[in-house]
Structure formats: C-alpha cells, structure tokens
Scaffold this motif. Structure first.
Motif, PDB file in Angstrom:
ATOM      1  N   ILE A   1       0.825  -1.210   0.000  1.00 54.07           N
ATOM      2  CA  ILE A   1       0.000   0.000   0.000  1.00 54.07           C
ATOM      3  C   ILE A   1       0.857   1.257   0.000  1.00 54.07           C
ATOM      4  N   LEU A   2       1.915   1.264   0.816  1.00 51.00           N
ATOM      5  CA  LEU A   2       2.724   2.472   0.977  1.00 51.00           C
ATOM      6  C   LEU A   2       3.691   2.694  -0.177  1.00 51.00           C
ATOM      7  N   PHE A   3       4.262   1.609  -0.720  1.00 48.49           N
ATOM      8  CA  PHE A   3       5.345   1.762  -1.690  1.00 48.49           C
ATOM      9  C   PHE A   3       4.973   1.350  -3.117  1.00 48.49           C
ATOM     10  N   THR A   4       3.797   0.759  -3.330  1.00 48.93           N
ATOM     11  CA  THR A   4       3.400   0.368  -4.683  1.00 48.93           C
ATOM     12  C   THR A   4       2.047   0.969  -5.064  1.00 48.93           C
ATOM     13  N   ALA A   5       0.993   0.562  -4.368  1.00 53.90           N
ATOM     14  CA  ALA A   5      -0.344   1.039  -4.719  1.00 53.90           C
ATOM     15  C   ALA A   5      -0.474   2.549  -4.492  1.00 53.90           C
ATOM     16  N   GLY A   6       0.066   3.043  -3.373  1.00 53.72           N
ATOM     17  CA  GLY A   6      -0.014   4.471  -3.083  1.00 53.72           C
ATOM     18  C   GLY A   6       0.658   5.326  -4.147  1.00 53.72           C
ATOM     19  N   PRO A   7       1.935   5.071  -4.468  1.00 52.20           N
ATOM     20  CA  PRO A   7       2.585   5.844  -5.535  1.00 52.20           C
ATOM     21  C   PRO A   7       1.902   5.717  -6.898  1.00 52.20           C
ATOM     22  N   MET A   8       1.349   4.526  -7.194  1.00 50.52           N
ATOM     23  CA  MET A   8       0.650   4.366  -8.472  1.00 50.52           C
ATOM     24  C   MET A   8      -0.579   5.270  -8.545  1.00 50.52           C
ATOM     25  N   LEU A   9      -1.364   5.297  -7.478  1.00 50.83           N
ATOM     26  CA  LEU A   9      -2.548   6.157  -7.461  1.00 50.83           C
ATOM     27  C   LEU A   9      -2.161   7.632  -7.503  1.00 50.83           C
ATOM     28  N   PHE A  10      -1.067   7.974  -6.813  1.00 51.97           N
ATOM     29  CA  PHE A  10      -0.603   9.368  -6.840  1.00 51.97           C
ATOM     30  C   PHE A  10      -0.158   9.758  -8.245  1.00 51.97           C
ATOM     31  N   SER A  11       0.558   8.848  -8.937  1.00 49.55           N
ATOM     32  CA  SER A  11       1.011   9.159 -10.292  1.00 49.55           C
ATOM     33  C   SER A  11      -0.169   9.277 -11.252  1.00 49.55           C
ATOM     34  N   LEU A  12      -1.228   8.483 -11.013  1.00 53.38           N
ATOM     35  CA  LEU A  12      -2.418   8.603 -11.852  1.00 53.38           C
ATOM     36  C   LEU A  12      -3.041   9.980 -11.694  1.00 53.38           C
ATOM     37  N   TYR A  13      -3.149  10.441 -10.453  1.00 50.98           N
ATOM     38  CA  TYR A  13      -3.684  11.783 -10.238  1.00 50.98           C
ATOM     39  C   TYR A  13      -2.741  12.847 -10.806  1.00 50.98           C
TER      40      TYR A  13
END
Length: 297
Positions: free
Chosen positions: A21-33
């Motif tokens: 969540i912190l190092f994969t899914a979180g950054p992916m969602l942030f990059s999408l935004y």
C-alpha cells in the motif's frame, strides 16, 4: 477457530500488505492523479485534465520517436533473447563432464551487472580500438561500424548488448527442459527422428508455456529499457541524432531532467496501457493456438 486463523493469517501478511500500500499502490494512485496535473515537484500542482495526454499524442514528436525506437528494440531483442536463452539451456542440459562449471559460467551475466559492465561494453564497441572492430578489420572490413556514434548502428549495438543478459536467463528454460518426460525423446529416437527434429517437435511445444512467459516478461522489460542507454548515449540525451532516445529514457528526462512529473506520469500510464494491450493480445493468440492444436489432433 476460523476467525482466529483468519486474524493470524492477516497478521502474517500485514508487513507485505503495508509495504504494498505504501510503496506500490499508493505511488501508483498518486502518479495517476499527477498525470492530470502540471505537477513539477516544486510548487505547481494544478489540475489540467487531459492536457498532458493530448500533448503527448498530438504535439510531442519525441514521444512517437521514443516509442518507435523502443518498439524497434523490442521486436529484435526479445525474440533473439528468447532464442539465445533456449539454445543455451538445451546445450547446458546435456550430460557432459563439467556441466556445473559451464552452468555457473553462463549464469555470471546475471550477477555481473551495473555501470561497470556497461563501461566494459563501451570499450568493446569502441570504433577505434574495440575488440569487435579490431576483429572486423582482421577479416578485411575496411570501414567497420561506428556503433554508438552512428545512428544506424546504435540500436543494433544495444540489441547485441542485451544478449549478454539473455544468456544468463537460461536457468528458467533449463527448469522447463528438465520437466519434459524423457520417454518422448526415446520414442522419437526409435522412430528415427534427428536431434533437430526432436527439438522442433518435442522441445519447443513442451516449452511453449515457458516461452510465452518469457515473451510477456521480455516485452515488458524491453518497453522499460533505459538504464543502459543513459550510460552509452551522449550524456543521456538519446544521441546520436536521437537514435537511442528510448521511451524510458525520455520519461526519465521529463521527470528528473525537466521536473515535469505530471507529464512523465502520463507517459508512465500510457506505457502501462501499451504493455497491458500487448499482454491481452498475446493471451488471446495463445488461447487460439491451443484451441487450434487441440482441433488438429
């Protein structure tokens, strides 16, 4: 008891889940935004909608050039890498003296990686005193290629370099080869099939799941290829004449050279869609091939 087992299971996977969540899914969602903003790391973080994607597809010639260079590399490097790894695995699967020594030697490329190896390849491809051009002059070639200084030969040189890593990936093919029943080869030998015929009729079909896996992984890796180009090209600028401006290198330039993180995030998501589309196409083709083989039998 079931609730207690479930809680215990979740506790065991909690470290991985938090890391994901912190190092994969979180950054992916942030990059999408961020791909819908003009994020530049410092102060700007304004919503621009689809502007980044519009500029990439219609106003940025380097986007298509980098995609073309990357596709060229993938079309040649991935099949050659698969063929190289499979052939080496077949040879190393033979029962010969010193088999373990040869396997260790061919696995070294997976261990010897990094900038030092890339600098060694720069010396190998040196147009003046590199071993390759020295050998070509010995064979009578008066004007051998300039390799990384020639836009026509820079990508072929990178493809040749990629074979170094492909040789070290033989271990996956070797595992697949050892899972093929020996009696198939024995039956083929009794029927008079040559070793080459056995390779085409038994080895390749039985290894098709492994080959398919390496094809998907290889294409994904080829689309993200950029570290070697950063070292061998002219200061990481994609020279000469932008012949080595690969998609990953261009994305790196936009993100960490020009600090246009929003623009680079849009490039990353387009890359994800391209890779996903290729994977889906390959899956459908493989299913049709399996269905065709079943019907023919």
């Amino acid at each position: 008891m079931r609730r207690k087992e479930a809680i215990t299971g979740y506790l065991f996977i909690m470290p991985w889940l938090l890391g994901f969540i912190l190092f994969t899914a979180g950054p992916m969602l942030f990059s999408l935004y961020a791909s819908f903003t003009n994020y530049d790391v410092t102060s700007r973080f304004d919503w621009v909608g689809l502007e980044n994607y519009r500029r990439l597809l219609f106003d940025d010639p380097f986007f298509w050039l980098s995609l073309k260079n990357t596709a060229y590399y993938a079309v040649f490097a991935v099949p050659l890498g698969i063929a190289t790894g499979l052939i080496i695995a077949v040879l190393l699967n033979q029962q010969v003296p010193g088999q373990r020594v040869f396997r260790t030697i061919f696995f070294l490329p997976k261990v010897l990686t990094g900038v030092a190896v890339l600098l060694l390849w720069l010396w190998v491809f040196n147009p003046n005193f590199g071993p390759i051009n020295v050998f070509l002059r010995f064979l009578g070639v008066e004007n051998p290629p300039l390799w990384f200084s020639d836009p026509n030969w820079s990508k072929p040189a990178l493809i040749i370099m990629s074979m170094w890593g492909a040789a070290g990936g033989y271990i996956i093919y070797l595992a697949g080869l050892q899972g093929i029943p020996k009696h198939l080869y024995e039956a083929a030998a009794i029927d008079g099939a040559s070793p080459f015929r056995q390779f085409l009729a038994i080895t390749v079909p039985m290894m098709s799941p492994t080959i398919f896996f390496k094809l998907i992984v290889g294409f994904s890796g080829a689309m993200q290829f950029w570290e070697s180009v950063l070292i061998v090209s002219e200061g990481g600028q994609g020279g000469p004449s932008y012949s080595t401006l690969f998609y990953g290198l261009y994305m790196w330039q936009e993100a960490f050279g020009r600090y246009r993180m929003g623009y680079a995030s849009a490039m990353a998501w387009i890359l994800l869609l391209i890779t996903l589309a290729f994977t889906v196409i390959q899956l459908n083709l493989s299913k049709r091939w399996v269905h065709y083989e079943g019907d023919s039998r």
